[in-house]
Motif scaffolding. Structure first.
Motif, short mmCIF file in Angstrom:
data_model
loop_
_atom_site.label_atom_id
_atom_site.label_comp_id
_atom_site.label_asym_id
_atom_site.label_seq_id
_atom_site.Cartn_x
_atom_site.Cartn_y
_atom_site.Cartn_z
N HIS A 216 -3.02 1.06 4.36
CA HIS A 216 -3.38 0.56 3.03
C HIS A 216 -2.16 -0.06 2.38
O HIS A 216 -1.12 0.58 2.25
CB HIS A 216 -3.93 1.69 2.16
CG HIS A 216 -4.26 1.25 0.77
ND1 HIS A 216 -3.39 1.41 -0.29
CD2 HIS A 216 -5.36 0.62 0.28
CE1 HIS A 216 -3.95 0.92 -1.38
NE2 HIS A 216 -5.14 0.44 -1.07
N GLY A 218 -0.68 -1.46 -0.90
CA GLY A 218 -0.93 -1.38 -2.32
C GLY A 218 -0.35 -2.53 -3.13
O GLY A 218 0.42 -3.35 -2.61
N ASP A 251 -5.14 -3.76 -0.71
CA ASP A 251 -5.75 -3.21 -1.91
C ASP A 251 -6.58 -4.31 -2.58
O ASP A 251 -6.14 -5.47 -2.67
CB ASP A 251 -4.66 -2.73 -2.88
CG ASP A 251 -5.24 -1.92 -4.02
OD1 ASP A 251 -5.26 -0.68 -3.91
OD2 ASP A 251 -5.66 -2.54 -5.02
#
Length: 272
Positions: A216, A218, A251
Motif C-alpha cells: 500500500h 500512502g 492509496d
C-alpha cells in the motif's frame, strides 16, 4: 537465464519457489553465488566479495567503499571494482547536472546491479549454517529483516534496467532523451542534499521519478517528492515533471490530487 527459469514450478507461488531454490541445501540458488564468484574472479574473489557486501545496504561512492574496507582507493580495490562492473554485478552511476546535462566526472556511486547477489548476501548467506544443519525454519518473506528496504533497492534496480518501458510510459520513446539515471545532490551552504531514484532530462523538461515497491502506497509519497523537488538546484525556467513508478496498491487519495504528471504501474510491464 533459461536454465534458471526452468527451475521455477509454475504451479507454486513465488514465495514457495524462492524457499525451494534459495533456502534448501539442494536448491539451485543456494550455492550459486560461491560458484560464480570462484569461476569468474578466482584470486580476486575475496576482495570482490568484500566490496559487494558494502553495497547491500545501498549505493556508495569509491571513498565510502574504501573507508569501510580500510583500503586505498587505487590498486587492487580499483581493479576489483572494474572487474565487478565488467561482469555486470555492479553499475557505476555517473551523476549529471540537471541544468546543463554535463556529467560530473568525479561524482559517481557504485550500486549492485544483480538482484540475486543482493538477496544472497542479505538473506541466504546469514542462514547458510542453519540450512546445512537442517535447523532453518521457514518464515514469511515479508518478515525477514529490512525486507521493505531491500525490496525497494531490488525494485529500483529493475526500473533502472527497464528504460524502454519507462520512456514508453512517459511518451518519450520516440523523443530525444538527453540524460537518464539516478541523481544525488550533496549538501553545501547554498543547497540541501537530495537523492532522486531516477532523473530523466529532455530538451523540454526534467522528470523527477520516485520508485515505490509496497503493498500500500500512502499519500505521504507526495510530501516526499515535493521535498525533493524543492531541494533541487535548477534554473527557474526549467520545467519539472513528477513521476511515480510503483508496484503495489496506490492509496485512492493520490490520483485525484493530480500532483504526479505520470503514474506508471510497473506491474503492467510484467502482464504485458
Amino acid at each position: 537465464m533459461p536454465g534458471y527459469l526452468e527451475q521455477i514450478l509454475t504451479n507454486r507461488s513465488a514465495e514457495e519457489n524462492i524457499e525451494r531454490l534459495c533456502f534448501h541445501q539442494g536448491g539451485m540458488l543456494f550455492n550459486e553465488f560461491e560458484r560464480i564468484f570462484h569461476d569468474i574472479f578466482t584470486r580476486r574473489a575475496e576482495t570482490c566479495r568484500d566490496i559487494v557486501k558494502t553495497l547491500v545496504s545501498g549505493p556508495k561512492s569509491l571513498q565510502q567503499i574504501s573507508s569501510i574496507l580500510g583500503r586505498e582507493r587505487g590498486g587492487s580495490l580499483g581493479e576489483a571494482l572494474t572487474d565487478l562492473e565488467l561482469a555486470g554485478f555492479l553499475r557505476k552511476d555517473r551523476f549529471f547536472d540537471p541544468a546543463t546535462g554535463k556529467t560530473r566526472a568525479r561524482d559517481h556511486r557504485y550500486r549492485i546491479a544483480d538482484n540475486y547477489l543482493r538477496f544472497y548476501l542479505k538473506y541466504i548467506e546469514p542462514a547458510k549454517e542453519r540450512i546445512l544443519k537442517g535447523l532453518y525454519q521457514r518464515q514469511p518473506l515479508e518478515t525477514l529483516e529490512a525486507w521493505d528496504t531491500i525490496m525497494g533497492y531490488q525494485f529500483e534496480t529493475l526500473v533502472l534496467d527497464s528504460f524502454d518501458q519507462v520512456f514508453e510510459g512517459l511518451g518519450l520513446k520516440n523523443r530525444t532523451v538527453l540524460n537518464a539515471g539516478p541523481y544525488s545532490q550533496g549538501k553545501t551552504l547554498r543547497q540541501e542534499a537530495c537523492q532522486i531514484d531516477l532523473m530523466i532530462r529532455t530538451r523540454q523538461a526534467v522528470y523527477v521519478c520516485e520508485t515505490k515497491f509496497c503493498r500500500h502506497i500512502g499519500p505521504g509519497v507526495i510530501e516526499e517528492v515535493t521535498e525533493k523537488v524543492s531541494r533541487l538546484k535548477l534554473p527557474k525556467a526549467q520545467t519539472v515533471r513528477t513521476v511515480l513508478i510503483h508496484s503495489g496498491q496506490l492509496d485512492p487519495s493520490i490520483e485525484p490530487t493530480d500532483y504526479f504528471d505520470h503514474l506508471l504501474n510497473a506491474d503492467e510491464w510484467v502482464k504485458g
